[in-house]
Scaffold this motif. Structure first.
Motif, short mmCIF file in Angstrom:
data_model
loop_
_atom_site.label_atom_id
_atom_site.label_comp_id
_atom_site.label_asym_id
_atom_site.label_seq_id
_atom_site.Cartn_x
_atom_site.Cartn_y
_atom_site.Cartn_z
N ILE A 6 -10.30 -14.47 5.23
CA ILE A 6 -10.54 -13.70 4.14
C ILE A 6 -9.17 -12.70 3.89
CG2 ILE A 6 -11.80 -11.95 2.81
CD1 ILE A 6 -14.12 -13.44 4.35
N ILE A 7 -8.86 -12.23 4.94
CA ILE A 7 -7.65 -11.17 5.00
C ILE A 7 -6.34 -11.76 4.30
CG2 ILE A 7 -6.09 -9.94 6.23
CD1 ILE A 7 -8.26 -9.27 8.29
N GLY A 8 -6.09 -11.29 3.54
CA GLY A 8 -4.71 -11.71 2.80
C GLY A 8 -4.90 -12.83 1.58
N GLN A 9 -6.26 -13.10 1.21
CA GLN A 9 -6.63 -13.90 0.24
C GLN A 9 -6.20 -13.25 -1.03
OE1 GLN A 9 -10.42 -15.61 0.19
NE2 GLN A 9 -10.04 -16.93 1.82
N SER A 10 -5.51 -13.81 -2.00
CA SER A 10 -5.04 -13.04 -3.47
C SER A 10 -6.13 -12.68 -4.08
CB SER A 10 -3.90 -14.03 -4.03
OG SER A 10 -4.68 -14.93 -4.51
N ALA A 11 -7.26 -13.42 -4.04
CA ALA A 11 -8.50 -13.13 -4.93
C ALA A 11 -9.16 -11.92 -4.38
CB ALA A 11 -9.56 -14.26 -4.65
N ARG A 13 -7.19 -9.48 -2.72
CA ARG A 13 -6.23 -8.40 -2.96
C ARG A 13 -5.12 -8.93 -3.75
NH1 ARG A 13 -5.51 -5.59 2.65
NH2 ARG A 13 -5.87 -3.67 1.67
N PRO A 14 -5.22 -8.90 -5.11
CA PRO A 14 -4.48 -9.51 -5.99
C PRO A 14 -3.01 -9.09 -5.99
CG PRO A 14 -5.96 -8.54 -7.37
CD PRO A 14 -6.36 -8.31 -5.81
N ASN A 15 -2.69 -7.64 -5.59
CA ASN A 15 -1.41 -7.20 -5.62
C ASN A 15 -0.78 -7.28 -4.36
OD1 ASN A 15 -1.70 -6.28 -8.06
ND2 ASN A 15 -2.75 -4.56 -7.69
N ILE A 16 -1.24 -7.92 -3.29
CA ILE A 16 -0.61 -7.90 -1.99
C ILE A 16 0.17 -9.39 -2.07
CG2 ILE A 16 -1.08 -8.46 0.46
CD1 ILE A 16 -2.00 -5.77 -0.45
N VAL A 17 1.44 -8.94 -1.75
CA VAL A 17 2.53 -10.27 -1.72
C VAL A 17 2.51 -10.90 -0.32
CG1 VAL A 17 4.72 -10.87 -1.96
CG2 VAL A 17 4.20 -9.33 -3.46
N GLN A 18 2.30 -12.26 -0.10
CA GLN A 18 2.44 -12.91 1.09
C GLN A 18 3.66 -12.93 1.43
OE1 GLN A 18 -0.57 -13.53 2.71
NE2 GLN A 18 -1.52 -12.49 1.11
N LEU A 19 4.15 -12.50 2.75
CA LEU A 19 5.55 -12.84 3.28
C LEU A 19 5.39 -13.65 4.46
CD1 LEU A 19 6.29 -9.10 3.41
CD2 LEU A 19 6.73 -10.29 1.73
N VAL A 56 15.86 -12.51 -1.76
CA VAL A 56 15.90 -10.90 -1.71
C VAL A 56 15.55 -10.61 -3.35
CG1 VAL A 56 17.46 -8.90 -1.86
CG2 VAL A 56 17.49 -10.44 -0.11
N ARG A 57 16.05 -11.46 -4.31
CA ARG A 57 15.66 -11.36 -5.72
C ARG A 57 14.44 -11.68 -5.93
NH1 ARG A 57 19.53 -14.64 -8.16
NH2 ARG A 57 20.93 -12.99 -8.08
N ALA A 58 13.81 -12.44 -5.34
CA ALA A 58 12.24 -12.75 -5.39
C ALA A 58 11.37 -11.58 -5.02
CB ALA A 58 11.97 -14.08 -4.59
N LEU A 59 12.09 -10.87 -3.71
CA LEU A 59 11.22 -9.89 -3.22
C LEU A 59 11.43 -8.75 -4.39
CD1 LEU A 59 12.32 -10.14 0.45
CD2 LEU A 59 9.75 -10.24 -0.39
N ARG A 60 12.46 -8.40 -4.77
CA ARG A 60 12.46 -7.31 -5.89
C ARG A 60 11.73 -7.82 -6.85
NH1 ARG A 60 18.55 -7.71 -5.94
NH2 ARG A 60 18.19 -8.52 -7.94
N ASP A 61 11.80 -9.03 -7.63
CA ASP A 61 10.97 -9.36 -8.85
C ASP A 61 9.64 -9.21 -8.37
OD1 ASP A 61 13.32 -9.93 -10.00
OD2 ASP A 61 13.12 -12.21 -9.76
N ALA A 62 8.98 -9.38 -7.30
CA ALA A 62 7.48 -9.27 -6.96
C ALA A 62 7.27 -7.88 -6.65
CB ALA A 62 7.52 -9.93 -5.54
N VAL A 64 8.16 -5.86 -4.11
CA VAL A 64 8.19 -5.41 -2.62
C VAL A 64 9.43 -4.66 -2.59
CG1 VAL A 64 8.32 -6.51 -0.27
CG2 VAL A 64 7.05 -7.69 -2.10
N ILE A 65 10.64 -4.99 -2.83
CA ILE A 65 11.57 -4.20 -2.86
C ILE A 65 11.63 -3.24 -3.99
CG2 ILE A 65 14.19 -3.85 -2.58
CD1 ILE A 65 14.21 -6.56 -1.18
N THR A 66 11.27 -1.91 -4.01
CA THR A 66 11.42 -1.22 -5.30
C THR A 66 12.77 -0.45 -5.55
OG1 THR A 66 10.61 0.77 -4.05
CG2 THR A 66 9.02 -0.78 -5.03
N GLY A 67 13.67 -0.60 -4.57
CA GLY A 67 14.94 0.12 -4.91
C GLY A 67 15.86 0.25 -3.76
N PHE A 68 17.10 0.48 -3.87
CA PHE A 68 18.09 0.93 -2.79
C PHE A 68 18.27 2.22 -3.04
CE2 PHE A 68 17.97 -3.62 -3.70
CZ PHE A 68 18.07 -4.12 -2.41
N HIS A 69 18.34 3.08 -1.78
CA HIS A 69 18.46 4.52 -1.83
C HIS A 69 19.55 4.71 -0.84
CE1 HIS A 69 14.81 4.69 -3.78
NE2 HIS A 69 14.12 3.66 -3.16
N THR A 70 20.31 5.97 -1.11
CA THR A 70 21.38 6.90 -0.39
C THR A 70 20.40 7.79 0.48
OG1 THR A 70 22.97 6.10 -1.84
CG2 THR A 70 23.32 7.96 -0.41
#
Length: 165
Positions: A6-11, A13-19, A56-62, A64-70
């Protein structure tokens, strides 16, 4: 007890991205060094550079990656006094708490703001040039704010950051 199926099923937790393992490697390496060249990142993950770029682009689009910071060392800028300032919001302003936190996070001395549960509503990570500047900031910017009922300031002696931050 919840079964592992059950843990990790998108139904559930719909906002959880499977890695997968490759995604975890990419994220770990990017957290350590967001400026790592794509070909070096691909080598560390054991994949082709084109695959790496797409992942990496897919992780950004999903999201998961919200930005790159200094990361900046406040001490190098003369901001030698750090504090965590806990705020209690007045009851009539509770419906605007997120907006208040966003407003306060734009103040020049505020590094981060956190919405909290419990007896503190917002905690601000603040840096100043001196204890006197910190006192003035808390007094003039926070305690004088019409939506803030009270403040509690805790000095930070040393910030030990996550090595990947």
């Amino acid at each position: 007890m919840v079964s592992s199926e059950i843990i990790g099923q998108s139904a559930i937790r719909p906002n959880i991205v499977q890695l997968d393992d490759i995604d975890r490697i990419l994220l770990r390496e990017l957290v350590k060094d967001a400026r790592i060249p794509n070909n070096a990142l691909a080598t560390r993950a054991g994949i082709a550079p084109s695959t790496c770029l797409a992942r990496v682009r897919a992780l950004r689009d999903a999201g998961v990656i919200t930005g790159f910071h200094t990361a900046v060392d406040p001490n190098k800028l003369g901001l030698m006094t750090a504090a965590l300032v806990a705020l209690r919001i007045r009851p009539q302003a509770r419906s605007r708490m997120v907006g208040i936190a966003r407003e306060l996070s734009k103040l020049p001395n505020v590094l981060s703001s956190f919405l909290m549960g419990g007896d503190r509503d917002i905690i601000l990570h603040v840096v100043c040039t001196s204890p006197a500047e910190l006192r003035d900031f808390v007094s003039d910017e926070l305690s004088a704010h019409p939506d803030i009922a009270n403040t509690q300031t805790d000095l930070v002696f040393e910030h030990i950051a996550n090595p990947g931050s």
